[in-house]
Design a protein around this motif. Structure first.
Motif, PDB file in Angstrom:
ATOM      1  N   ASN B 337      47.406  59.455  27.371  1.00 47.07           N
ATOM      2  CA  ASN B 337      48.489  58.473  27.516  1.00 47.07           C
ATOM      3  C   ASN B 337      49.131  58.487  28.901  1.00 47.07           C
ATOM      4  OD1 ASN B 337      48.378  57.298  24.947  1.00 47.07           O
ATOM      5  ND2 ASN B 337      49.221  59.174  24.114  1.00 47.07           N
ATOM      6  N   ARG B 338      49.490  59.694  29.353  1.00 45.49           N
ATOM      7  CA  ARG B 338      50.209  59.755  30.635  1.00 45.49           C
ATOM      8  C   ARG B 338      49.253  59.711  31.822  1.00 45.49           C
ATOM      9  NH1 ARG B 338      53.828  64.887  30.185  1.00 45.49           N
ATOM     10  NH2 ARG B 338      54.176  64.420  32.387  1.00 45.49           N
ATOM     11  N   GLY B 339      48.060  60.213  31.641  1.00 43.57           N
ATOM     12  CA  GLY B 339      47.101  60.209  32.751  1.00 43.57           C
ATOM     13  C   GLY B 339      46.304  58.925  32.806  1.00 43.57           C
ATOM     14  N   VAL B 340      45.414  58.759  31.809  1.00 46.03           N
ATOM     15  CA  VAL B 340      44.543  57.573  31.816  1.00 46.03           C
ATOM     16  C   VAL B 340      45.389  56.311  31.607  1.00 46.03           C
ATOM     17  CG1 VAL B 340      42.510  56.510  30.788  1.00 46.03           C
ATOM     18  CG2 VAL B 340      42.727  58.985  30.771  1.00 46.03           C
ATOM     19  N   ASN B 345      47.893  51.126  33.127  1.00 45.70           N
ATOM     20  CA  ASN B 345      49.048  50.209  33.097  1.00 45.70           C
ATOM     21  C   ASN B 345      49.331  49.676  34.493  1.00 45.70           C
ATOM     22  OD1 ASN B 345      49.491  50.442  30.433  1.00 45.70           O
ATOM     23  ND2 ASN B 345      51.060  52.040  30.602  1.00 45.70           N
ATOM     24  N   ARG B 346      49.219  50.558  35.452  1.00 47.10           N
ATOM     25  CA  ARG B 346      49.449  50.152  36.842  1.00 47.10           C
ATOM     26  C   ARG B 346      48.427  49.093  37.263  1.00 47.10           C
ATOM     27  NH1 ARG B 346      51.540  52.747  41.924  1.00 47.10           N
ATOM     28  NH2 ARG B 346      52.836  54.052  40.623  1.00 47.10           N
ATOM     29  N   LEU B 347      47.205  49.313  36.785  1.00 47.78           N
ATOM     30  CA  LEU B 347      46.133  48.362  37.104  1.00 47.78           C
ATOM     31  C   LEU B 347      46.424  47.021  36.439  1.00 47.78           C
ATOM     32  CD1 LEU B 347      43.338  48.697  38.564  1.00 47.78           C
ATOM     33  CD2 LEU B 347      42.343  48.897  36.311  1.00 47.78           C
ATOM     34  N   GLN B 348      46.910  47.121  35.196  1.00 46.99           N
ATOM     35  CA  GLN B 348      47.200  45.898  34.443  1.00 46.99           C
ATOM     36  C   GLN B 348      48.366  45.147  35.082  1.00 46.99           C
ATOM     37  OE1 GLN B 348      47.820  46.736  30.291  1.00 46.99           O
ATOM     38  NE2 GLN B 348      46.433  45.076  29.756  1.00 46.99           N
ATOM     39  N   ALA B 349      49.331  45.927  35.599  1.00 46.86           N
ATOM     40  CA  ALA B 349      50.491  45.289  36.220  1.00 46.86           C
ATOM     41  C   ALA B 349      50.062  44.454  37.425  1.00 46.86           C
ATOM     42  CB  ALA B 349      51.493  46.357  36.663  1.00 46.86           C
ATOM     43  N   SER B 350      48.930  44.833  38.013  1.00 50.40           N
ATOM     44  CA  SER B 350      48.448  44.033  39.143  1.00 50.40           C
ATOM     45  C   SER B 350      47.504  42.938  38.658  1.00 50.40           C
ATOM     46  CB  SER B 350      47.750  44.927  40.166  1.00 50.40           C
ATOM     47  OG  SER B 350      46.646  45.547  39.549  1.00 50.40           O
ATOM     48  N   ASN B 351      47.592  42.632  37.345  1.00 48.83           N
ATOM     49  CA  ASN B 351      46.797  41.546  36.755  1.00 48.83           C
ATOM     50  C   ASN B 351      45.302  41.757  36.886  1.00 48.83           C
ATOM     51  OD1 ASN B 351      48.631  39.915  35.531  1.00 48.83           O
ATOM     52  ND2 ASN B 351      49.088  38.762  37.400  1.00 48.83           N
ATOM     53  N   ASP B 352      44.896  43.004  36.907  1.00 47.86           N
ATOM     54  CA  ASP B 352      43.467  43.284  36.983  1.00 47.86           C
ATOM     55  C   ASP B 352      42.924  43.329  35.555  1.00 47.86           C
ATOM     56  OD1 ASP B 352      40.946  44.378  37.261  1.00 47.86           O
ATOM     57  OD2 ASP B 352      41.531  45.505  39.046  1.00 47.86           O
ATOM     58  N   PRO B 353      42.084  42.373  35.170  1.00 44.40           N
ATOM     59  CA  PRO B 353      41.656  42.314  33.762  1.00 44.40           C
ATOM     60  C   PRO B 353      40.781  43.476  33.334  1.00 44.40           C
ATOM     61  CG  PRO B 353      40.513  40.673  35.059  1.00 44.40           C
ATOM     62  CD  PRO B 353      41.501  41.305  35.976  1.00 44.40           C
ATOM     63  N   ALA B 355      41.623  46.378  33.318  1.00 43.80           N
ATOM     64  CA  ALA B 355      42.514  47.271  32.585  1.00 43.80           C
ATOM     65  C   ALA B 355      42.586  46.891  31.119  1.00 43.80           C
ATOM     66  CB  ALA B 355      43.895  47.235  33.210  1.00 43.80           C
ATOM     67  N   ALA B 356      42.582  45.589  30.839  1.00 39.95           N
ATOM     68  CA  ALA B 356      42.717  45.135  29.448  1.00 39.95           C
ATOM     69  C   ALA B 356      41.542  45.624  28.613  1.00 39.95           C
ATOM     70  CB  ALA B 356      42.802  43.617  29.419  1.00 39.95           C
ATOM     71  N   VAL B 357      40.354  45.550  29.196  1.00 41.25           N
ATOM     72  CA  VAL B 357      39.163  46.002  28.477  1.00 41.25           C
ATOM     73  C   VAL B 357      39.285  47.493  28.183  1.00 41.25           C
ATOM     74  CG1 VAL B 357      36.651  46.229  28.611  1.00 41.25           C
ATOM     75  CG2 VAL B 357      37.768  44.247  29.632  1.00 41.25           C
ATOM     76  N   LEU B 358      39.700  48.229  29.211  1.00 44.37           N
ATOM     77  CA  LEU B 358      39.752  49.683  29.075  1.00 44.37           C
ATOM     78  C   LEU B 358      40.868  50.136  28.136  1.00 44.37           C
ATOM     79  CD1 LEU B 358      39.064  50.431  32.814  1.00 44.37           C
ATOM     80  CD2 LEU B 358      37.511  50.830  30.932  1.00 44.37           C
ATOM     81  N   GLN B 359      41.955  49.349  28.097  1.00 45.39           N
ATOM     82  CA  GLN B 359      43.064  49.730  27.217  1.00 45.39           C
ATOM     83  C   GLN B 359      42.630  49.745  25.757  1.00 45.39           C
ATOM     84  OE1 GLN B 359      45.744  51.063  27.803  1.00 45.39           O
ATOM     85  NE2 GLN B 359      46.767  50.321  29.636  1.00 45.39           N
ATOM     86  N   GLN B 360      41.648  48.930  25.410  1.00 43.04           N
ATOM     87  CA  GLN B 360      41.183  48.925  24.020  1.00 43.04           C
ATOM     88  C   GLN B 360      40.594  50.280  23.656  1.00 43.04           C
ATOM     89  OE1 GLN B 360      42.065  46.293  22.429  1.00 43.04           O
ATOM     90  NE2 GLN B 360      42.732  45.461  24.400  1.00 43.04           N
ATOM     91  N   VAL B 361      39.875  50.848  24.599  1.00 44.14           N
ATOM     92  CA  VAL B 361      39.277  52.164  24.328  1.00 44.14           C
ATOM     93  C   VAL B 361      40.385  53.196  24.169  1.00 44.14           C
ATOM     94  CG1 VAL B 361      37.531  53.819  25.059  1.00 44.14           C
ATOM     95  CG2 VAL B 361      37.359  51.460  25.800  1.00 44.14           C
ATOM     96  N   ILE B 362      41.408  53.087  25.028  1.00 43.95           N
ATOM     97  CA  ILE B 362      42.530  54.033  24.946  1.00 43.95           C
ATOM     98  C   ILE B 362      43.157  53.954  23.546  1.00 43.95           C
ATOM     99  CG2 ILE B 362      44.823  54.609  25.864  1.00 43.95           C
ATOM    100  CD1 ILE B 362      42.929  55.085  27.958  1.00 43.95           C
ATOM    101  N   GLY B 363      43.280  52.744  23.042  1.00 39.80           N
ATOM    102  CA  GLY B 363      43.869  52.563  21.715  1.00 39.80           C
ATOM    103  C   GLY B 363      43.072  53.324  20.667  1.00 39.80           C
ATOM    104  N   ARG B 364      41.762  53.213  20.740  1.00 43.52           N
ATOM    105  CA  ARG B 364      40.911  53.903  19.762  1.00 43.52           C
ATOM    106  C   ARG B 364      41.043  55.413  19.915  1.00 43.52           C
ATOM    107  NH1 ARG B 364      36.867  50.066  21.305  1.00 43.52           N
ATOM    108  NH2 ARG B 364      35.652  51.700  22.296  1.00 43.52           N
ATOM    109  N   VAL B 365      41.081  55.871  21.178  1.00 39.38           N
ATOM    110  CA  VAL B 365      41.220  57.310  21.426  1.00 39.38           C
ATOM    111  C   VAL B 365      42.519  57.810  20.806  1.00 39.38           C
ATOM    112  CG1 VAL B 365      41.598  59.038  23.235  1.00 39.38           C
ATOM    113  CG2 VAL B 365      39.777  57.361  23.485  1.00 39.38           C
ATOM    114  N   ASN B 366      43.579  57.058  20.997  1.00 46.42           N
ATOM    115  CA  ASN B 366      44.875  57.471  20.466  1.00 46.42           C
ATOM    116  C   ASN B 366      44.868  57.569  18.952  1.00 46.42           C
ATOM    117  OD1 ASN B 366      46.620  58.096  22.511  1.00 46.42           O
ATOM    118  ND2 ASN B 366      46.932  55.954  23.035  1.00 46.42           N
TER     119      ASN B 366
END
Lengths: 184, 495
Positions: B337-340, B345-353, B355-366
């Motif tokens: 959460n705090r590292g990856v 999130n920083r990447l997403q804040a710069s509208n880099d899509p 990040a959105a793809v990768l966030q899905q994986v983070i959700g599953r990991v969590n």
């Protein structure tokens, strides 16, 4: 050979001390040769390649990173020598070895049984996909760890572990009845 | 322990390796697994006998004769003397993954005469775990920090912790552990602190440099002081620390410009799962983090750390050490959460899509981490608690790592793709919301595209943007920072 002794020998050999390198050759020759035999199935070619690998190692010792695994480094060189040989005129289809590859036995019946078993095992190993076979052969040598196998094959440790896992699984499945018949 | 787990263990373990308690207990009551083990033992023996172990005895002798052929004398070309710190560090660090157990073997003789109390070896596992907690925290702080002043602050604390650890080990007579700590210390001060000092803001640079120099001088003095109290064979193990501190102090005093060129750092692993191996891996990744500004690459480094923690967790879980597995699960959650996550999130804040793809994986990991913690808390049998979840987690982390690496590579066509149905599309703003599916779950992705984006399909024909409407099934190819470069229409409705 304790690891610190080996590191010392490697350091000395890198500084040009032949006696130290001779000790390393003594230690690793038969392992490299045996591994190459397994691949080429031609002992004379395996011997040539082993010699080539050690010569290359001697020349490349200055680039060896102290602290890295010497044997993994050496097997990488042997593997490259093997791959090079397969590209050149020596890269001909391999011929099977004569049946007498297993350790000779005093009892002819036992020797015949050993030969039959060796042939079965050899066939099973040859049927393995090449990338599994390669990892399995390395694993069968001199207690190479998965990290060292990974280093030789340029893989991650996990992939090396997976390949050995799959190779052994396939072999046990393929040789199940034979292995059972040998069980006490 | 289940048969499948025992079988997996047997397949990657040599017959000579010691059998862990859970495996032994299982084998005692499971004839099937016992037979599997015997089969593998037999396979091992047969394989060893397959090829002659000894070649002609003359061959090695012939080789030695060949060495007389003119070759470059190895010593002449030896480069390592030019960078002694690197070879020392590399010697310890590179060997770590494969030789951790070797490091644990004593390399120094025990003191020949009875020593006073401070030199008596004591169990260190607890201390090792405490050190791990500290370095997880340092690593997380660095994962979230893009500011050189903050980074220098964390690196200073890492120096202090490593120094304290070296002193503790020396006092306990654990010489065999000191080379690793000394190498890590060297790397933190001479690469981390000295390197980052070049990135400090001019306003505070001078003040920080004198503070750091003072800290290095203090470190040298303290370690020297401890060394003087030690028997010689232990004091020698502390010398690399004093040398490293002195070297760092000199570099900080000189304030050399430009920043020294450093060799690339290895992405260390911690195959043993041992706390100290994890600390070494964390130090290495902490330095990678401070030298990296790309959030995606930083997320990838944190993904590495998460991966290694999962391996340690699996080992702890399969060894029946639920308490440690639980602690490692907490660390893992924090790193994810705090590292990856924060870097993405920083990447997403710069509208880099991407990040959105990768966030899905983070959700599953969590979700998997949460399930794992529940299992551990529920106190399932020690051999199996959390093991399945941890395996699933490992699998997810591999996906994450793969996705991160792929996303970080310079892209060829089709390296990263998003597939789904269009929920909304606005050619004026170049924004497309895609309803994507992954492993049976739906999620929304907001993607950006330029006005001249190529639209194709079905078939080879080129299409126009106006043909895409809500509900159209598409496959978007992403590259160059994650923006859509091509949209392939895969199904109706078409306008």
């Amino acid at each position: 050979m304790p690891p610190e002794d080996e590191a010392q020998l490697v350091r000395q050999a890198a500084q040009g001390e032949r006696a130290a390198f001779a000790a390393l050759v003594e230690r690793y020759w038969h392992w490299v040769y045996r591994w190459l035999c397994g691949w080429t199935r031609q002992p004379p070619l395996a011997e040539d390649l082993t010699q080539e690998a050690f010569l290359k190692a001697w020349r490349a010792l200055p680039s060896f990173q102290p602290g890295a695994s010497f044997r993994a480094w050496l097997f990488s060189i042997a593997r490259n020598a093997l791959l090079d040989s397969q590209r050149g005129p020596r890269g001909l289809p391999t011929r099977p070895l004569p049946a007498q590859t297993a350790a000779p036995s005093g009892d002819p019946a036992e020797a015949a049984e050993q030969n039959e078993g060796a042939a079965l095992l050899e066939q099973a190993i040859l049927r393995l996909p090449a990338h599994f076979r390669e990892a399995f052969w390395l694993w069968s040598q001199d207690d190479l760890s998965f990290a060292e196998i990974a280093q030789v094959l340029g893989l991650t440790e996990e992939t090396a572990r997976w390949r050995v896992f799959k190779a052994r699984l396939l072999l046990v499945k393929g040789l199940g009845s034979y292995l059972d018949s040998r069980l006490p | 322990m289940k048969c499948s787990e025992v079988n997996a263990w047997l397949l990657v373990t040599r017959p000579t390796a010691p059998t862990p308690g859970p495996v032994r207990r299982h084998l005692k009551f499971c004839p099937r697994c016992r037979r599997r083990r015997r089969r593998l033992l037999h396979l091992e023996r047969q394989t060893c006998a397959l090829w002659p172990a000894q070649p002609a005895a003359v061959a090695p002798a012939r080789l030695m004769q060949q060495l007389d052929a003119p070759v470059v004398p190895p010593a002449a070309a030896r480069p390592s003397a030019a960078r002694p710190w690197l070879t020392t560090a590399a010697a310890v660090l590179l060997g770590l993954g494969l030789g951790w157990l070797w490091f644990r073997a004593p390399v120094a003789s025990p003191p020949s005469t009875p020593e006073p109390a401070p030199f008596v070896a004591a169990p260190t596992r607890e201390a090792d775990e405490q050190l791990l907690v500290k370095f997880i925290d340092h690593n997380l702080r660095l994962a979230q920090s893009y500011d050189a002043s903050e980074q220098v602050g964390v690196l200073s604390r890492m120096e202090t912790d490593l120094r304290a650890e070296a002193v503790r080990l020396a006092r306990q007579g654990q010489a065999q552990e000191l080379p690793l700590i000394a190498a890590l210390f060297d790397r933190v001060v001479n690469r981390g602190l000295v390197g980052r000092s070049h990135h400090l803001p001019p306003a505070e640079r001078s003040r920080q440099l004198s503070r750091l120099t003072e800290q290095m001088q203090k470190a040298e003095a303290e370690v020297n002081q401890v060394a003087q109290e030690m028997p010689t064979h232990l004091a020698d193990f502390l010398k690399p620390l004093t040398r490293a501190a002195r070297q760092a102090a000199a570099q900080l005093t000189q304030d050399a410009d430009p920043e020294p060129a450093f060799e690339p750092l290895p992405r260390l692993t911690a195959a043993s799962g041992n706390a100290r191996a994890l600390v070494a891996m964390l130090v290495s990744h902490s330095l990678l983090l401070v030298e990296e500004d790309d959030p995606l690459q930083r997320a990838s480094y944190c993904g590495d750390v998460a991966d290694q923690l999962t391996v340690a967790l699996l080992l702890a879980s399969s060894g029946g050490d639920n308490e440690r597995a639980g602690r490692l699960g907490k660390h893992l959650e924090a790193v994810v959460n705090r590292g990856v996550g924060e870097n993405l999130n920083r990447l997403q804040a710069s509208n880099d899509p991407r990040a959105a793809v990768l966030q899905q994986v983070i959700g599953r990991v969590n979700r998997l981490v949460a399930a794992l913690e529940q299992s551990l808390a529920a106190g399932q049998s020690p051999e199996t608690a959390g093991y399945d979840q941890a395996k699933a987690l490992e699998h997810e982390l591999k996906d994450l790592e793969k996705a991160l690496r792929e996303a970080g590579k310079p892209k060829g066509p089709g390296k990263l793709e998003a597939r789904g149905t269009v929920r909304s599309i606005d050619p004026a703003t170049g924004r497309l919301v895609l309803l994507a599916k992954d492993k049976g779950k739906e999620f929304e992705l907001t993607l950006l595209f330029p006005t001249d984006v190529k639209v194709r399909g079905p078939g080879p024909l080129e299409r126009s943007l106006s043909e895409i409407m809500t509900g159209t099934a598409i496959r978007a190819t992403l590259r160059d920072g994650g923006h859509i470069t091509e949209i392939r229409i895969e199904g109706k409705p078409l306008r």
